[in-house]
Design a protein around this motif. Structure first.
Motif, PDB file in Angstrom:
ATOM      1  N   PHE A 120       0.788  -1.173   0.182  1.00  0.00           N
ATOM      2  CA  PHE A 120      -0.058   0.046  -0.082  1.00  0.00           C
ATOM      3  C   PHE A 120       0.882   1.222   0.006  1.00  0.00           C
ATOM      4  CE2 PHE A 120      -3.036   2.949   2.122  1.00  0.00           C
ATOM      5  CZ  PHE A 120      -3.951   2.947   1.047  1.00  0.00           C
TER       6      PHE A 120
ATOM      7  N   GLU B  53       3.176   1.986  -2.121  1.00  0.00           N
ATOM      8  CA  GLU B  53       3.354   2.356  -3.360  1.00  0.00           C
ATOM      9  C   GLU B  53       2.323   3.121  -3.954  1.00  0.00           C
ATOM     10  OE1 GLU B  53       6.315   2.010  -4.910  1.00  0.00           O
ATOM     11  OE2 GLU B  53       7.114   1.129  -3.044  1.00  0.00           O
ATOM     12  N   GLY B  54       1.229   2.962  -3.355  1.00  0.00           N
ATOM     13  CA  GLY B  54      -0.002   3.792  -3.817  1.00  0.00           C
ATOM     14  C   GLY B  54      -0.985   2.867  -4.852  1.00  0.00           C
ATOM     15  N   SER B  55      -0.568   1.627  -4.865  1.00  0.00           N
ATOM     16  CA  SER B  55      -1.239   0.766  -5.714  1.00  0.00           C
ATOM     17  C   SER B  55      -1.002  -0.750  -5.356  1.00  0.00           C
ATOM     18  CB  SER B  55      -1.166   1.002  -7.169  1.00  0.00           C
ATOM     19  OG  SER B  55      -1.871  -0.055  -7.806  1.00  0.00           O
TER      20      SER B  55
ATOM     21  N   TYR C 267       5.201  -2.194 -10.825  1.00  0.00           N
ATOM     22  CA  TYR C 267       6.302  -1.577 -10.016  1.00  0.00           C
ATOM     23  C   TYR C 267       7.342  -2.539  -9.540  1.00  0.00           C
ATOM     24  CZ  TYR C 267       2.541   1.605  -8.454  1.00  0.00           C
ATOM     25  OH  TYR C 267       1.520   2.332  -8.387  1.00  0.00           O
TER      26      TYR C 267
END
Length: 575
Positions: A163, A165-167, A173
């Motif tokens: 989470f 990493e924002g996604s 990633y």
């Protein structure tokens, strides 16, 4: 009876159709170098949206095609193997749910949607392992599900860490998570893959899962449950750092050696093939940890075909000899079941890496690339001896089950009479012969340049021949061999019991964890959590709400009247 036949036939046709479509789309993506990511917005509430994301590239589509093809053959084969079973329809639905969970896992680039397929595999595998409702199956199912829960928890924790990493779409990633960035998340993903692919120290559940019906074993050990961990690491391979890979290489190499050693002391036909699967999973993960994910995927596909074939042939033998699984009670079956024995020998030779069969193109290439890589003497020793032990237990299996004297006494009504069981075996036999060459041309259009000395180049062939001779000759001289082994009884027990891993996996660990869980459930979940947690807060809010409701009722008007009268009286007296 009509419903049973139509069910396995329609399932086979349905899966074969989708397998061909997936294969065509995979070849299109491979030649066109394209990848499709589909996002489907399921629900939007205020500013929050629930989006399902799927990835369709040549790797996911090709793997999905192989899974569906093998599943189609297994379901058709089940029509003959499970004939007469009172819960046949339940069995078929469970297997279809198993395949659906694997498909979800393959096409998911998102950690949360991967968890759906991951947990689906664990749940349905438990239901299939305990399909025969007896104490042995229940114990095996409990060991399987508790071992796999470790991997499920690791995936859940990695979801929480991802989470940052924002996604959760990890596929976008993995190229940026190099070095030691997000090291804990990578360790958790590797632990999850090791539990699902049964690497040391989580190896005990794989032979125990043989309590499931043989068609399930053919599916689980070829292309679904145990390969899920390998496939997840192939997707994550770009993110794995140099801190994790040497540890993974050591554990996978030890698994490869341990399972090959244990199979040479095993007499249960299905457990020998299960330990063979464990050895090949070690091969896949070891070459993956050396940085060759394409080779790991190549061996994953070729191994799926001949391992499914091997289990189907073993199932046909077990079915014909009235459910005996001890190879010492077989013998001379080649006279009675020539077609099954031919297919089984074909699968065995593919497993050993015999030239120009499927296993040769993947396994020989893996060993030569490993010998060319920067590995130390310990890993080289484990590779060489694991290869020799593989050929050794394969020829031992051939000696005990197919050649020699017929040991089944009055069991003479044995034959290849069921076309429902032999037809899928013939289809997979063609795959065991052709898939290695075809896939090598597709996946590796440019050949690897391997530079080895003549000794290292011929080492694989030499150890394979030596292993085959040992496996056959030592068991021909089995009387002297067994007498001599009594002098090394502790070593024989240690080697034949998977280094005591089944014992250690069930000794006090399960009982302690379950008793601690019971204490937690009584004291926390049903104790403090009830009064101070969600339930306590709920009861407090309900009591406040009831009090407010009483005030808000018609009584409020009378209270207000009394209050106004009092205020008027006070103001009057003050005047």
């Amino acid at each position: 009876m009509i419903w049973k036949i139509s069910m396995h036939l329609t399932s086979m046709v349905f899966l074969m159709f989708f397998s061909l479509i997936s294969l065509y789309m995979s070849l299109f993506c491979l030649f066109d170098k394209t990848c499709y990511v589909i996002e489907w917005e399921i629900l939007t509430i205020n500013s929050s949206s629930i989006v399902a994301t799927y990835i369709f590239d040549w790797m996911s589509l090709m793997f999905m095609s192989f899974v569906m093809f093998i599943s189609a053959m297994v379901l058709y084969y089940s029509g003959g193997y499970m004939e007469g079973d009172t819960s046949f329809d339940r069995f078929m639905y469970l297997v279809l749910a198993f395949v659906l969970s694997m498909v979800f896992l393959i096409i998911s680039p998102n950690l949360i949607s991967i968890l759906l397929g991951w947990d689906g595999l664990g749940l349905v595998s438990y239901a299939l392992v305990i399909y025969y409702q007896n104490e042995k199956s229940a114990n095996a199912g409990m060991l399987t599900v508790l071992s796999n829960r470790v991997g499920d928890v690791a995936i859940l924790l990695s979801i929480a860490l991802m989470f940052v990493e924002g996604s959760w779409n990890f596929i976008f990633y993995v190229f940026y998570l190099d070095d030691n960035l997000m090291l804990l998340m990578k360790i958790l993903v590797v632990v999850a893959a090791m539990t699902k692919s049964a690497q040391i120290p989580f190896s005990a559940w794989l032979p125990a899962a043989m309590a499931a019906p043989t068609p399930v074993s053919a599916l689980v050990h070829s292309s679904t449950l145990v390969t899920a961990g390998v496939y997840l690491l192939i997707r994550f391979s770009s993110a794995l750092s140099e801190t994790i890979l040497p540890i993974l290489l050591l554990f996978s190499s030890l698994t490869m050696f341990m399972s090959g050693l244990g199979a040479n002391f095993e007499y249960d036909l299905k457990k020998i093939i299960a330990l063979s699967t464990l050895s090949q999973l070690g091969v896949m993960l070891s070459i993956l940890s050396l940085g060759f994910k394409d080779l790991a995927f190549f061996h994953l596909l070729t191994h799926a075909l001949f391992k499914a074939l091997l289990f189907m042939c073993a199932g046909a033998m077990i079915h014909n000899v009235k459910e005996y699984q001890d190879i010492r009670l077989m013998g001379g079956l080649v006279v009675f079941m020539p077609l099954t024995c031919m297919c089984m020998n074909l699968a065995n030779l593919a497993l050993c890496g015999t030239p120009f069969l499927a296993g040769f193109y993947s396994k020989d290439l893996i060993l030569e690339v490993a010998f060319m890589s920067w590995i130390n003497v310990v890993i080289l020793f484990l590779y060489v001896f694991a290869t020799m032990l593989t050929v050794c237990y394969t020829f031992r299996l051939i000696f005990y089950s197919m050649t020699g004297e017929f040991n089944l006494a009055s069991f003479s009504n044995i034959s290849d009479t069921s076309p429902i069981m032999t037809s899928p075996m013939l289809a997979l036999s063609s795959g065991a012969i052709l898939s290695g060459a075809l896939l090598s041309w597709l996946i590796f259009p440019e050949a690897y340049v391997i530079c080895l000395s003549p000794f290292m180049k011929s080492l694989v062939l030499v150890v394979s021949v030596v292993g085959g001779l040992m496996g056959y000759l030592l068991n021909i001289m089995n009387v002297n061999f067994k007498l001599n082994s009594l002098g090394f009884y502790p070593l024989v027990v240690f080697s034949g019991s998977m280094w005591f891993l089944p014992f250690l996996s069930t000794f006090n660990i399960s009982s302690v964890s379950l008793s601690m869980g019971q204490v937690y459930f009584k004291m926390i979940d049903k104790g403090w959590s009830e009064t101070s947690g969600g339930q306590g807060l709920f009861s407090t809010l309900m009591s406040v709400s009831k009090s407010h409701q009483q005030v808000s009722n018609s009584n409020f008007k009378s209270y207000m009247k009394v209050f106004l009268v009092l205020m008027l009286m006070l103001s009057f007296f003050n005047i």
